[in-house]
Design an enzyme around this catalytic site. Structure first.
Site: not given
Ligand code: DGL
Length: 288
Positions: A26-27, A89, A167, A199, A201
């Protein structure tokens, strides 16, 4: 920044009981919501969790950048010996999954906003979708949207600014609650009875979302389905026969920013008992 050349410790590749090595990318810390579910359903395997926290958020970056970076990191996981890779992600899946699948030689599982299950579960046909700007703009997401019944209306909202707060370990802060309230306003005003967490997150905002929208709205998080898909793929791997049910595999946390911070956040954010696994952390080596 912890950054050194790193190779997956060879003894883990030889362990006879934990059979697959699964890469989760993931990011940043968002994919921990998928890893958490993977450890619940498939605790016996070994994992490498790779967070590109030095570059999060991805959601406001260009399509080309996201594709190039996601490809490099998935190649890194494949080179480390992963038998399967989860692109945990939505943004990277939307922009790069085709290129990743065409490049790496192992099964690749992606994640996408659960708009289909949301359309099926919604009673009033009004569904909120909270996702990154890149996901909402992507061809992949819009192609999926076009396949859904016209009687459903989707209120799409980009969650700008939420990922950096998560984050920074501020998922439950007042600052996050305020920003979230702004993003959820149009979704609430439209009368949505279902909200897609588009997302990885955002499952970490569940508490704040419930605070703002109450208990009656249905939250759609696809992590369970994604891990079921991973399970099907892993069951087809040749080494799968050797799995024993009572063994917990290892989890290695790799970060492009600070591996100790990543490990701490994993302990804070995840429900899984990480103590049952052999856990280690390391910095990301140089990526070409
Ligand atoms: N967790 C990620 C997603 O599902 C990326 C969020 C990001 O880095 O902007 O899209």
């Amino acid at each position: 920044m912890a950054s050194q050349d790193w190779q997956y410790p060879s003894q883990y590749c030889l362990v006879g009981t934990a059979l697959a090595l699964i890469g989760v990318f993931d990011s940043g810390v968002g994919g921990l919501s998928i890893l958490d579910e993977a450890l619940r359903q498939l605790p016996q395997h070994d994992y490498i969790y790779l967070a590109d926290s030095a570059n999060a958020p991805y959601g406001e970056k260009s399509s080309e950048w996201i594709t190039h970076r996601s490809l490099s990191l998935c190649q890194y996981l494949a080179d480390a010996g992963c038998d399967a890779i989860v692109v945990a992600c939505n943004t990277a899946t939307a922009e790069a999954i085709q290129q990743i699948r065409a490049t790496v030689q192992v099964p690749v599982i992606g994640v996408e906003p659960g708009i289909k299950p949301a359309a099926m579960q919604s009673q009033n046909g009004i569904v909120g979708v909270l996702a990154t700007e890149a996901t909402l703009k992507s061809d992949k997401f819009n192609a999926l949207l076009a396949t859904l019944p016209h009687h459903c209306s989707f209120i799409k909202q980009a969650g700008a600014g939420l990922v950096p707060l998560i984050e920074a370990g501020k998922a439950d802060s007042e600052e996050t609650l305020d920003l979230l309230a702004k993003h959820l306003e149009p979704i609430q005003d439209a009368g949505s009875d279902t909200l897609v967490l588009g997302c990885t997150h955002y499952p970490f905002l569940r508490k704040s979302i419930r605070k703002l929208l109450g208990d009656s709205i249905t939250l759609i998080d696809t992590s369970e389905a994604v891990v079921r898909q991973l399970k099907r793929q892993v069951e087809q791997l040749p080494s799968h026969d050797n799995v024993t049910s009572d063994h917990c595999g290892s989890v290695t946390f790799v970060s492009s920013k600070d591996d100790r911070v990543l490990l701490k956040m994993a302990r804070d954010l995840m429900q899984s008992n990480l103590e049952a696994h052999a856990v280690s952390s390391t910095g990301l080596g140089t990526i070409r």
